[in-house]
Design a protein around this motif. Structure first.
Motif, PDB file in Angstrom:
ATOM      1  N   GLY A  54       1.211  -1.479  -0.029  1.00  0.00           N
ATOM      2  CA  GLY A  54       0.100   0.202   0.223  1.00  0.00           C
ATOM      3  C   GLY A  54       0.594   1.358  -0.275  1.00  0.00           C
ATOM      4  N   THR A  55       1.101   1.651   1.347  1.00  0.00           N
ATOM      5  CA  THR A  55       1.685   3.172   1.297  1.00  0.00           C
ATOM      6  C   THR A  55       2.407   3.021   1.607  1.00  0.00           C
ATOM      7  OG1 THR A  55       0.299   3.993   2.662  1.00  0.00           O
ATOM      8  CG2 THR A  55      -0.919   4.706   0.623  1.00  0.00           C
ATOM      9  N   ALA A  56       2.290   1.583   2.387  1.00  0.00           N
ATOM     10  CA  ALA A  56       3.827   1.372   3.293  1.00  0.00           C
ATOM     11  C   ALA A  56       5.266   1.334   2.701  1.00  0.00           C
ATOM     12  CB  ALA A  56       3.340   0.815   4.629  1.00  0.00           C
ATOM     13  N   ALA A  57       6.452   0.881   2.876  1.00  0.00           N
ATOM     14  CA  ALA A  57       7.313   1.410   1.804  1.00  0.00           C
ATOM     15  C   ALA A  57       8.207   0.367   2.890  1.00  0.00           C
ATOM     16  CB  ALA A  57       7.418   1.790   0.844  1.00  0.00           C
ATOM     17  N   THR A  58       9.510  -0.501   2.893  1.00  0.00           N
ATOM     18  CA  THR A  58      10.680  -0.772   3.054  1.00  0.00           C
ATOM     19  C   THR A  58      11.703  -0.566   2.270  1.00  0.00           C
ATOM     20  OG1 THR A  58      10.262  -2.651   2.770  1.00  0.00           O
ATOM     21  CG2 THR A  58       9.845  -2.068   5.290  1.00  0.00           C
ATOM     22  N   ILE A  59      13.248   0.003   2.302  1.00  0.00           N
ATOM     23  CA  ILE A  59      14.062  -0.095   1.597  1.00  0.00           C
ATOM     24  C   ILE A  59      14.975  -0.348   2.570  1.00  0.00           C
ATOM     25  CG2 ILE A  59      15.785   0.959   0.869  1.00  0.00           C
ATOM     26  CD1 ILE A  59      13.816   2.625  -0.407  1.00  0.00           C
ATOM     27  N   THR A  82      18.044   8.864   2.217  1.00  0.00           N
ATOM     28  CA  THR A  82      17.277  10.439   1.601  1.00  0.00           C
ATOM     29  C   THR A  82      16.906   9.705   0.455  1.00  0.00           C
ATOM     30  OG1 THR A  82      18.325  11.850   3.644  1.00  0.00           O
ATOM     31  CG2 THR A  82      17.401  12.839   1.500  1.00  0.00           C
ATOM     32  N   LEU A  83      16.038  10.659  -0.330  1.00  0.00           N
ATOM     33  CA  LEU A  83      16.105  10.289  -1.802  1.00  0.00           C
ATOM     34  C   LEU A  83      15.222  10.577  -2.292  1.00  0.00           C
ATOM     35  CD1 LEU A  83      14.961   6.965   0.082  1.00  0.00           C
ATOM     36  CD2 LEU A  83      16.184   6.577  -2.255  1.00  0.00           C
ATOM     37  N   THR A  84      15.472  11.563  -3.641  1.00  0.00           N
ATOM     38  CA  THR A  84      14.807  12.301  -4.330  1.00  0.00           C
ATOM     39  C   THR A  84      13.559  12.086  -4.885  1.00  0.00           C
ATOM     40  OG1 THR A  84      15.853  11.805  -6.135  1.00  0.00           O
ATOM     41  CG2 THR A  84      16.169  13.753  -4.608  1.00  0.00           C
ATOM     42  N   ASN A  85      12.012  12.901  -4.919  1.00  0.00           N
ATOM     43  CA  ASN A  85      11.054  11.621  -5.965  1.00  0.00           C
ATOM     44  C   ASN A  85      10.852  12.708  -7.028  1.00  0.00           C
ATOM     45  OD1 ASN A  85       8.742  10.867  -6.624  1.00  0.00           O
ATOM     46  ND2 ASN A  85       7.623  12.316  -4.564  1.00  0.00           N
ATOM     47  N   HIS A  86      11.315  12.275  -7.648  1.00  0.00           N
ATOM     48  CA  HIS A  86      11.094  12.708  -9.558  1.00  0.00           C
ATOM     49  C   HIS A  86      11.729  13.912  -9.760  1.00  0.00           C
ATOM     50  CE1 HIS A  86       7.781  10.570 -10.593  1.00  0.00           C
ATOM     51  NE2 HIS A  86       7.018  10.926  -9.433  1.00  0.00           N
ATOM     52  N   GLY A  87      13.205  13.710  -8.635  1.00  0.00           N
ATOM     53  CA  GLY A  87      14.768  14.614  -9.244  1.00  0.00           C
ATOM     54  C   GLY A  87      13.956  15.896  -7.963  1.00  0.00           C
ATOM     55  N   THR A  88      12.912  16.100  -7.143  1.00  0.00           N
ATOM     56  CA  THR A  88      12.671  17.132  -6.736  1.00  0.00           C
ATOM     57  C   THR A  88      11.798  17.068  -4.784  1.00  0.00           C
ATOM     58  OG1 THR A  88      10.461  17.345  -7.286  1.00  0.00           O
ATOM     59  CG2 THR A  88      11.319  18.300  -8.561  1.00  0.00           C
ATOM     60  N   GLY A  89      12.818  18.159  -4.076  1.00  0.00           N
ATOM     61  CA  GLY A  89      12.237  17.637  -2.948  1.00  0.00           C
ATOM     62  C   GLY A  89      12.929  16.231  -2.206  1.00  0.00           C
ATOM     63  N   ALA A  90      12.747  15.649  -1.123  1.00  0.00           N
ATOM     64  CA  ALA A  90      13.504  15.289  -0.371  1.00  0.00           C
ATOM     65  C   ALA A  90      12.599  13.985   0.404  1.00  0.00           C
ATOM     66  CB  ALA A  90      14.283  15.435   0.971  1.00  0.00           C
ATOM     67  N   VAL A  91      12.678  12.600   0.343  1.00  0.00           N
ATOM     68  CA  VAL A  91      11.584  11.275   1.016  1.00  0.00           C
ATOM     69  C   VAL A  91      12.797  11.254   1.947  1.00  0.00           C
ATOM     70  CG1 VAL A  91       9.777   9.530   0.555  1.00  0.00           C
ATOM     71  CG2 VAL A  91       9.595  11.402  -0.904  1.00  0.00           C
ATOM     72  N   GLY A 118       9.363   3.852   5.060  1.00  0.00           N
ATOM     73  CA  GLY A 118       9.318   5.155   4.414  1.00  0.00           C
ATOM     74  C   GLY A 118       7.576   5.436   4.231  1.00  0.00           C
ATOM     75  N   THR A 119       6.561   6.089   3.481  1.00  0.00           N
ATOM     76  CA  THR A 119       5.781   6.337   3.289  1.00  0.00           C
ATOM     77  C   THR A 119       5.805   6.423   1.646  1.00  0.00           C
ATOM     78  OG1 THR A 119       3.878   6.950   5.762  1.00  0.00           O
ATOM     79  CG2 THR A 119       3.188   7.057   3.063  1.00  0.00           C
ATOM     80  N   LEU A 176      11.428   7.000  -7.023  1.00  0.00           N
ATOM     81  CA  LEU A 176      12.439   7.739  -5.566  1.00  0.00           C
ATOM     82  C   LEU A 176      14.224   7.487  -5.813  1.00  0.00           C
ATOM     83  CD1 LEU A 176      10.928   6.831  -2.846  1.00  0.00           C
ATOM     84  CD2 LEU A 176      10.941   8.946  -3.678  1.00  0.00           C
ATOM     85  N   GLU A 177      15.175   8.225  -6.288  1.00  0.00           N
ATOM     86  CA  GLU A 177      16.641   7.529  -6.364  1.00  0.00           C
ATOM     87  C   GLU A 177      17.153   8.666  -5.381  1.00  0.00           C
ATOM     88  OE1 GLU A 177      19.120   7.946  -9.745  1.00  0.00           O
ATOM     89  OE2 GLU A 177      17.976   8.788  -9.736  1.00  0.00           O
ATOM     90  N   ALA A 178      17.834   6.978  -5.417  1.00  0.00           N
ATOM     91  CA  ALA A 178      18.871   7.844  -3.218  1.00  0.00           C
ATOM     92  C   ALA A 178      19.406   9.152  -3.629  1.00  0.00           C
ATOM     93  CB  ALA A 178      19.923   6.247  -2.588  1.00  0.00           C
ATOM     94  N   THR A 179      19.844   9.477  -2.591  1.00  0.00           N
ATOM     95  CA  THR A 179      21.258  11.311  -2.545  1.00  0.00           C
ATOM     96  C   THR A 179      22.177  10.998  -1.201  1.00  0.00           C
ATOM     97  OG1 THR A 179      19.287  12.077  -1.309  1.00  0.00           O
ATOM     98  CG2 THR A 179      19.450  12.278  -4.103  1.00  0.00           C
ATOM     99  N   SER A 180      21.810  10.347  -0.490  1.00  0.00           N
ATOM    100  CA  SER A 180      23.058  10.345   0.569  1.00  0.00           C
ATOM    101  C   SER A 180      22.177   8.963   1.473  1.00  0.00           C
ATOM    102  CB  SER A 180      22.301  11.775   1.231  1.00  0.00           C
ATOM    103  OG  SER A 180      21.574  12.060   2.179  1.00  0.00           O
ATOM    104  N   LEU A 181      22.695   9.101   2.376  1.00  0.00           N
ATOM    105  CA  LEU A 181      22.645   8.489   3.439  1.00  0.00           C
ATOM    106  C   LEU A 181      23.067   8.504   5.091  1.00  0.00           C
ATOM    107  CD1 LEU A 181      21.338   4.908   4.116  1.00  0.00           C
ATOM    108  CD2 LEU A 181      24.040   3.989   3.520  1.00  0.00           C
ATOM    109  N   LYS A 182      22.549   8.055   6.077  1.00  0.00           N
ATOM    110  CA  LYS A 182      23.274   8.445   7.503  1.00  0.00           C
ATOM    111  C   LYS A 182      23.183   7.792   7.874  1.00  0.00           C
ATOM    112  CE  LYS A 182      21.655  11.091  10.820  1.00  0.00           C
ATOM    113  NZ  LYS A 182      21.397  12.705  11.561  1.00  0.00           N
TER     114      LYS A 182
END
Length: 164
Positions: free
Chosen positions: A66-71, A94-103, A126-127, A134-140
């Motif tokens: 549904g709207t719940a996702a795991t990575i 942290t990922l971008t959605n369609h290249g904008t914003g942060a998820v 995440g939701t 979604l494409e990953a940009t960083s990992l902490k």
């Protein structure tokens, strides 16, 4: 006890009625169950630079309900300097959605990691919404209070994680 002559079911009719009611109930339960979504691709790779902690590739494994996702993340960019117990790694992907914003996908679930082994973390939760790309940009990664911050140095292959 007297039978009502207007309401009389023979054994075969009762069995048929029971089967029909059972099938209807099963269909109703299935209709109320949340639909599991599909994410494609389910697995992607990306490279991270983690500064003094190192650099290397990472594998992202995604799932959706549904709207719940795991990575889940496994990366050779960071190796455990000592044995790390299960559930000791706090991570934020942290990922971008369609290249904008942060998820962000977060969690503190991990298997036990022997000293010198690549860090694995997740599932991070995440939701998502239908159509998110979604494409990953960083990992902490925080282990024993020590933070490693990693920046993506490549595009995800074969591409963004697209959620249904």
């Amino acid at each position: 006890m007297r039978r009502n002559p207007r309401i009389s079911f023979s054994a075969p009719r009762r069995a048929g009625l029971t089967a029909a009611l059972g099938a209807g109930l099963a269909a109703g339960v299935l209709a109320l169950a949340p639909a599991a979504g599909a994410v494609a691709p389910q697995t992607a790779t990306i490279s991270f630079d983690c500064g003094t902690w190192g650099s290397g590739s990472a594998t992202l494994t995604a799932a959706q309900n549904g709207t719940a996702a795991t990575i889940e993340v496994s990366t050779s960019a960071i190796t455990a300097p000592i044995n790390v117990g299960a559930g000791s790694v706090n991570s934020t992907l942290t990922l971008t959605n369609h290249g904008t914003g942060a998820v962000q996908f977060t969690g503190n679930s991990n298997p036990a990691i022997p000293a010198g082994s690549p860090v694995s973390t997740g599932p991070l939760t995440g939701t998502v919404a239908s159509g998110d790309s979604l494409e990953a940009t960083s990992l902490k990664v925080v282990v024993f209070g020590i933070t490693a911050t990693c920046t993506a140095t490549s595009a995800q292959a074969p591409g963004p994680l697209v959620f249904d």
